[in-house]
Design an enzyme around this catalytic site. Structure first.
Site, PDB file in Angstrom:
ATOM      1  N   MET A  94       0.815  -1.213   0.000  1.00 28.52           N
ATOM      2  CA  MET A  94       0.000   0.000   0.000  1.00 28.52           C
ATOM      3  C   MET A  94       0.853   1.270   0.000  1.00 28.52           C
ATOM      4  SD  MET A  94      -2.866  -1.312  -0.310  1.00 28.52           S
ATOM      5  CE  MET A  94      -3.981   0.067  -0.049  1.00 28.52           C
ATOM      6  N   HIS A 113      -2.822  -5.320 -10.390  1.00 28.53           N
ATOM      7  CA  HIS A 113      -3.864  -4.327 -10.142  1.00 28.53           C
ATOM      8  C   HIS A 113      -5.220  -4.942 -10.498  1.00 28.53           C
ATOM      9  CE1 HIS A 113      -5.470  -0.345  -9.544  1.00 28.53           C
ATOM     10  NE2 HIS A 113      -6.196  -0.524 -10.626  1.00 28.53           N
TER      11      HIS A 113
END
Ligand code: GRF
Length: 206
Positions: A94, A113
């Site tokens: 993150m 992704h």
């Protein structure tokens, strides 16, 4: 005996289900890569337990221990170098890695992704897809460049979006495809089948 396997470093911040898929794929001795180390910025990441359960070194490098983002990234890069990794795989990491990090592993940093880039970059890609009303979303595995989710695309897998889908149901369906796509992209890379030319990526299939 198969030849020496490519050592990969996986960066995770949380659940680590993609890490698990990579660890599972690498159980096959014919798989050309192995996880040499998992590094997290989050000491509570479940990914760390997944690594330790497979006797893979799992380390925490906490951003708050460094004066800035670049110093943290350089510490992570240094550790990855010490483990001799030939590929860095971001898997639910993150953080946006800095150009200084990327330059230490040119053409050797991948990300996964949960959307068909360039649609829906950034956070909550599945929610973005549901709210936008697209009929198809999916998975992208790409090289990491200095932008956010903008690097050259290696593999994409389309996933149909149903009218009744929620963020949760779409995320779950996309995740199943992620768990196949990431080990596959890593396999192709470790076998030397991937060549990037600018934005375009060529895969030698035979
Ligand atoms: C995945 O959906 C991945 O595509 C995104 O973050 C999520 C990480 O999940 N980048 P996990 O930690 O691998 O389970």
């Amino acid at each position: 005996m198969p030849g020496e396997r490519m050592r990969i470093g996986v960066l995770c911040s949380g659940r680590g289900s993609n890490l698990q898929a990579i660890l599972d794929a690498s159980r096959d001795p014919a798989y050309p890569a192995e996880v040499a180390v998992v590094i997290s910025d989050n000491p509570r990441a479940y990914a760390l337990d997944r690594a330790r359960a497979r006797a893979v070194p799992a380390e925490v490098i906490i951003p708050a221990s460094f004066p800035d983002r670049i110093q943290h990234d350089l510490a992570v890069a240094q550790r990855l170098k010490e483990y001799g990794v030939g590929l860095v795989a971001l898997a639910g990491y993150m953080r946006i890695v800095s150009p200084q990090f990327i330059r230490r592993f040119p053409g050797r940093v991948m990300n996964i992704h949960p959307a068909l880039l360039p649609s829906f970059p950034g956070l909550h890609a599945q929610k973005q897809a549901v709210l936008y009303g697209v009929k198809v979303s999916g998975v992208t595995v790409h090289f990491v460049d200095e932008g956010v989710d903008t690097g050259p695309i290696i593999l994409q897998v389309p996933v149909a979006v149903a009218e009744e889908d929620t963020e949760e149901s779409l995320s779950a369906r996309i995740l199943e495809h992620e768990h196949r796509a990431y080990p596959e992209a890593i396999r192709l890379f470790a076998e030397g089948r991937i060549r990037a030319e600018g934005r375009r990526v060529w895969i030698r299939r035979s």
